[in-house]
Every structure is written in structure tokens, then in C-alpha cells.
Scaffold this active site. Structure first.
Site, short mmCIF file in Angstrom:
data_model
loop_
_atom_site.label_atom_id
_atom_site.label_comp_id
_atom_site.label_asym_id
_atom_site.label_seq_id
_atom_site.Cartn_x
_atom_site.Cartn_y
_atom_site.Cartn_z
N HIS A 1 49.12 -29.81 22.59
CA HIS A 1 48.85 -30.74 23.69
C HIS A 1 49.97 -31.75 23.83
CE1 HIS A 1 47.55 -33.03 20.19
NE2 HIS A 1 47.60 -34.12 20.91
N ASP B 1 50.06 -35.90 24.59
CA ASP B 1 49.06 -36.97 24.53
C ASP B 1 48.66 -37.48 25.92
OD1 ASP B 1 48.78 -36.99 21.76
OD2 ASP B 1 50.57 -38.22 21.51
N HIS C 1 52.66 -31.14 20.75
CA HIS C 1 52.46 -31.12 19.31
C HIS C 1 51.08 -30.58 18.97
CE1 HIS C 1 50.92 -34.99 20.65
NE2 HIS C 1 50.17 -35.04 19.57
N ARG D 1 48.03 -44.54 14.93
CA ARG D 1 49.00 -44.18 15.96
C ARG D 1 49.15 -45.34 16.94
NH1 ARG D 1 47.69 -39.36 19.96
NH2 ARG D 1 47.64 -40.91 21.62
C1 SIN Z 1 47.76 -36.60 17.52
O1 SIN Z 1 47.61 -35.68 18.32
O2 SIN Z 1 48.15 -37.71 17.85
C2 SIN Z 1 47.51 -36.35 16.06
C3 SIN Z 1 48.68 -35.71 15.42
C4 SIN Z 1 48.52 -35.63 13.94
O3 SIN Z 1 47.53 -36.12 13.40
O4 SIN Z 1 49.42 -35.09 13.30
#
Ligand code: SIN
Length: 294
Positions: A121, A123, A270, A285
């Protein structure tokens, strides 16, 4: 060969790294020639010089995702680092630290029904102005596993045929948060909102800093291509997802405690691996706000 970029005339995707000028205030150690770099010689708990900030920004533009090891920063320093790159984004659904809406909680343990970001995805691409970048600081790691994979959407776009590029030019897609977010964070005690964001974005977007084109559809949020029959759009999306998941476009980050990954959502997808159950992986995050894709 199905799903392969191999042929008899050399590589279909020919990556030429931008190594025009050396870095002076940071070290940049590329993870692969195509995507990712570890930044060395920087302590994010100390004020950064203007030159260091500029070079970190340049390293992000050149490598799409950058990594920092052995960082010991407070939540406020994490937020302040994010603000060097723009206003901060508040997630429409995810849990945050008490009193700090811009500090998202990333946590999975033995009781979790799911872990964050398990599918490919970008973000919050359902926002009208989706985030420019995300800065993930992992403080607790499982003994093994919990890697995050990143994929270059510049490379994925470049490797398409000229006919496919022409087909996608000017096309838009619907991105919708409703099916993603409703009920998703119930286990954190987060109540659902009445509505979640929905937006129409170009299928191929232009990066505002590099001027390069990147594919901008993802399995997480993209629901349909606009202006073509549903069955045709679904088939094209399936092809694009399979294509962009080619390992050639990827790097994989193995976390250690107190590492940071900073990725550019305008040109990267990612995917986080939840292969460490019943262990705990935990961090925060900070997400940097972005502009309307064009
Ligand atoms: C996310 O999609 O922000 C999580 C990525 C992760 O936990 O590595």
C-alpha cells in the site's frame, strides 16, 4: 515467462543511479542500486545543520526510502524531525499516543488480531492530499522477522511497455478508505468515524521534487479505474499490482531496535511482514502531509 521482466535484449528496466554530487555532511550507503539507502553519521537527537537537512532531503529524493540506525529520540524529537519536511498529517483512523494526534501507534503482539500494513500500500492514498512521507521509529523488535518491504513506483512505471504507458496517461482511479478503516482499530479501542476519506487521483503521478513519473495505484486503497468498464479496469489493476510487486523494484529492511525508516509515499509502496507472532513489535510513526497528486 509470466510476470518476468527478462528477455533477450538486456534488462527491460535500466536503472541509472543519480550520483551527480558527493554528500558532505552525511554518509549514504545504498541498499540496492534501485531503492533504499542507509544514512550514516547522523544523530537525530541533536540539532541538524541546514546542510544536513538538505542532504537528508536529497538522499530521500534519490533513494525513495532512507534508514537510520541506533537513534535515541524522544516523541517530541520524532515530531520535530517530521516537521523539518512539512506540516504533520493526522491519520483518519489509527490510534495515537495520548495528547499527540500526530504520533501514530504501530504495535502488534500475541493478542493482536492483525498488524499494521500487511499488504502492499501507499499510506492513506484515500486522502485528497495524501501524505508525502512517513517516518517510522521502531523501539521494540521481535527476535527475528517484522521486516518491511519497499518498492519503487518510478521503476515499476518505467518498466511498463510504451503501449501501457500510453493507455494509462491521463487516467484516474478511485481510492477509498471505507473498506480499509471501518472497524480496523477496534482492538485499540478506537471508535469508528461516520465516514472515511475517498479521492480520485491520477494513475501515474508526477513527483513534485524529482519531476519523475510514478505509478500511483495500490491494492490497499484503489477501488476502480475511472472511465473504463469495471471488468477492464479490474483486469488492468490486477496486472499493475502483479507488475509492481516484482522483486526487482524492491528492497527489504531488517529492523533492529531504535531504527528509523523514512519513506516517500509519492513514489514508494510498502508492506510489513507479520511473521513474528507471538512476539511484540512496537513503535511510532510520524507522517508528513502532502499535496494533491497531479
Ligand atoms: C505502516 O504501514 O506504516 C507500517 C509499516 C511497518 O510497520 O513496517
Amino acid at each position: 515467462m509470466q510476470g518476468s521482466l527478462s528477455g533477450n535484449a538486456g534488462p527491460r528496466y535500466r536503472h541509472v543511479a543519480d550520483e551527480s554530487a558527493p554528500y558532505e555532511t552525511i554518509g549514504v550507503d545504498k541498499t540496492t542500486p534501485i531503492i533504499g539507502a542507509e544514512i550514516v553519521g547522523v544523530d537525530l537527537s541533536k540539532p541538524l545543520s541546514n546542510r544536513q537537512q538538505d542532504e537528508i532531503h536529497r538522499a530521500l529524493a534519490e533513494n525513495m526510502v532512507i534508514f537510520f540506525r541506533d537513534q535515541h529520540i524522544t516523541p517530541d524529537q520524532h515530531l520535530a524531525f517530521g516537521r523539518l519536511f512539512g506540516d504533520l498529517h493526522v491519520h483518519p483512523a489509527a490510534p495515537h499516543e495520548p495528547g499527540k494526534p500526530e504520533l501514530m501507534v504501530i504495535h502488534a503482539d500475541k493478542d493482536s488480531p492483525r498488524a499494521n500494513g500487511e499488504g502492499w500500500h501507499t499510506d492513506v492514498s484515500c486522502d485528497l492530499e495524501p501524505p508525502m512521507g512517513s517516518i517510522l521509529y521502531i523501539k521494540k523488535c521481535p527476535p527475528k522477522g517484522g521486516d518491511t518491504l519497499f518498492a519503487s513506483m518510478y521503476a515499476a512505471y518505467e518498466a511498463l511497455s510504451d503501449r501501457m504507458k500510453a493507455y494509462l496517461a491521463g487516467m484516474t482511479a478511485i481510492h477509498d478508505g471505507e473498506q480499509v478503516y471501518r472497524g480496523l482499530y477496534k482492538n485499540f479501542g478506537v471508535a469508528d468515524k461516520d465516514r472515511y476519506p475517498r479521492a480520485e487521483h491520477p494513475v501515474v503521478r508526477m513527483h513534485p521534487v524529482t519531476g519523475k513519473k510514478a505509478l500511483y495505484v495500490n491494492r490497499g486503497f484503489t477501488r476502480a479505474l475511472v472511465g473504463v468498464p469495471r471488468d477492464e479496469g479490474d483486469a488492468i489493476l490486477r496486472y499493475l499490482y502483479e507488475h509492481m510487486e516484482n522483486p526487482l523494484f524492491q528492497c527489504r529492511f531488517r529492523w533492529r531496535e531504535n531504527s528509523i525508516a523514512f519513506w516517500d509515499n509519492r513514489c514508494v509502496q510498502h508492506r510489513a511482514m507479520w511473521d513474528y507472532w507471538p512476539h511484540t513489535r512496537s513503535g511510532n510513526r510520524v507522517t508528513v502531509a502532502g499535496d494533491k497528486p497531479y
